[in-house]
Design an enzyme around this catalytic site. Structure first.
Site, PDB file in Angstrom:
ATOM      1  CE  LYS A 203      -4.402  -1.315   0.331  1.00 25.65           C
ATOM      2  NZ  LYS A 203      -5.443  -0.685  -0.542  1.00 25.65           N
TER       3      LYS A 203
ATOM      4  CB  SER B 238      -0.851  -8.305  -1.008  1.00 27.79           C
ATOM      5  OG  SER B 238      -1.790  -8.900  -0.158  1.00 27.79           O
TER       6      SER B 238
END
Length: 507
Positions: free
Chosen positions: A51, A305
């Site tokens: 992110k 991720s």
């Protein structure tokens, strides 16, 4: 058109704060599945998630005037940490609105990077609405976690790295999906340069907003969102992300909680790192793709991720892993209530190990046992086990896919309650997990109906799970739905669940 993202991705400013993460081969997985399986290690970023890329790239495109006002976002985890680090690097004031249910470790991580944390509401939607209010009241700049072209371009640098780092054959790339920012960016880049590579999105079964949009041909809102993989627990795919995804993505696969837990273990076995549920989601989809298509000798890559999970959740993850690997079957079996029955049952299982056994005396004629049995990992093995026991005269119910049985019944003691016969109903609830939450839940239920059974277990996540039995006269049953709807908690009627009927019901 998605092509406009290529220039954006190539020019994205992410490497002031983010690193170019490696692609690691997963040797044990590759050998087991007879394919070359690769992991793109975004869990190794400074904030343990991808992110950071999108948040920083967005801020680099803001004007000096906008930056001077400060930025605001709503997030319960990875976006909050990415934006707070980006703001710290640029010397910009950041305000992050987080739900009150956010684990303290995540709140502390955001504060440690200089951001102001505002705790508001129990859900992300409540936090998001408050963040927009702050934007209007204080003139702050809102940084969206996924539905923004600059955020999408920042995440797309992962796709650029994949093609640069891996020059050999690559058959498919698997990407986790929440709001779609990561998938849109990666798919736009890879499909433009290498249209031969399949790009496949992976969602949790209970939060499949992209699958819903693909089926309807338009964005739609899920009535309920599962919370296990909280990093991708989104009710509606983003508007801009869906515009890109529908033109670039080959397929969408869903994975259940057990399959995600199994993928977390797989990543640990090959890398000695612990992925968060959303971080292991792409690998869960990759494994399902191999199973569905019988792939052999292909090169498949999954994006790991993130690794922002709470230590408390590992117990729950470990419990569900064997089922996710199809190495454990959960069964309800009725055996005669007489000496030697259990010994005979074990003999009839052959060389299979019993992983769990729950029993309570309830009848002079027969006994219902809740039993876990080791299986080989092959899908057909569980079916063969159930059939083999049935052929030997046992009454068998397969509970392996029964969520209530796995969440609650296997941990409960007691037995049937004849005194509640004819009146007991059973409901499963999810409520925001925070200090005093259980007391508040019970206060909301009040004393209108007698509670005849109750099971609560903290799984280290943002939501608590409760199983409640209540004595409700039949003439009052119609009052239940409007009453529960007013409570505002997600709930499921489990009164007809076979696990309840066999082990706990009043009948």
């Amino acid at each position: 058109m998605p092509q406009r993202y290529i220039k954006k991705i190539l020019e994205a400013r992410v490497y002031d704060v983010a690193i170019e993460t490696p692609i690691d081969k997963a040797p044990a997985l590759s050998k087991r599945f007879n394919n070359e399986i690769l992991l793109k290690r975004e869990d190794l970023q400074p904030v343990f998630s991808f992110k950071l890329r999108g948040a920083y790239n967005k801020m680099m495109h803001l004007s000096e005037e906008q930056l001077s006002k400060g930025v605001v976002a709503a997030s319960a985890g990875n976006h909050a940490q990415g934006l707070s680090m980006a703001a710290l690097k640029m010397g910009v004031k950041a305000t992050i609105v987080m739900p009150k249910t956010t684990p303290q470790i995540k709140v502390d991580a955001v504060r440690s990077r200089g951001a102001k944390v505002v705790l508001h509401g129990d859900t992300f939607d409540e936090a998001s609405k408050h963040a927009y209010q702050l934007m209007e009241q204080k003139g702050l700049v809102f940084v969206h976690p996924y539905d923004d072209p600059e955020v999408i371009a920042g995440q797309g640098t992962i796709g650029m790295e994949i093609l640069r780092q891996h020059n050999g054959p690559l058959d498919a790339v698997f990407v986790p999906v929440g709001g779609g920012g990561l998938l849109a960016g990666v798919a736009a880049y890879i499909k433009y340069l290498r249209p031969d590579i399949k790009v496949i999105g992976v969602e949790p079964e209970d939060a499949a907003c992209l699958k819903l949009a693909m089926e309807k041909g338009r964005r739609a809102v899920l009535p309920q969102v599962g919370i296990f993989a909280d990093g991708v627990a989104v009710a509606q795919i983003g508007k801009e992300t869906f515009r890109v995804i529908r033109k670039t993505v080959d397929a969408v696969i869903t994975a259940n909680t057990d399959e995600i837990c199994a993928a977390i273990k797989d990543i640990f076995d090959d890398t000695r790192s612990i992925a968060e549920p959303a971080g292991a989601l792409a690998l869960a989809g990759l494994k399902k793709y191999i199973e569905q298509n019988g792939c052999q000798g292909q090169t498949l890559l999954a994006i790991d991720s993130g690794a922002n999970t709470n230590f408390d959740r590992l117990r729950y993850i470990s419990e569900r892993t064997e089922i996710g690997e199809k190495r454990e079957a959960i069964l309800s079996v009725i055996i005669p209530e007489r000496p030697g029955s259990f010994k005979r049952f074990c003999s009839d299982l052959g060389k299979r190990n019993i992983t769990e056994f729950n029993y309570r005396y309830a009848s002079q004629k027969e006994a219902s046992i809740f039993v876990g049995v080791q299986t080989s990992g092959q899908p057909e093995d569980r079916e063969e086990l159930v059939q083999a026991l049935a052929d030997k005269g046992y009454q068998v119910t397969d509970l392996t896919d029964n969520e209530m049985a796995k969440l609650h019944v296997r941990h409960m003691v007691g037995g049937h309650a004849p005194f509640a016969a004819g009146e007991e109903v059973l409901y499963r609830f999810e409520f925001p997990e925070r200090p005093g939450a259980l007391d508040k839940f019970l206060a909301c239920l009040g004393s209108r109906w007698n509670i005849s059974m109750f099971h609560y277990r903290n799984h280290g996540s943002a939501y608590g799970r409760v199983l409640v039995g209540m004595q409700v006269p039949k003439k009052q049953r119609k009052q239940l739905k409007p009453f529960f709807d007013k409570l505002g908690y997600n709930y499921t009627d489990e009164s007809d669940n076979c696990a309840y009927q066999q082990f706990l019901s009043a009948q």
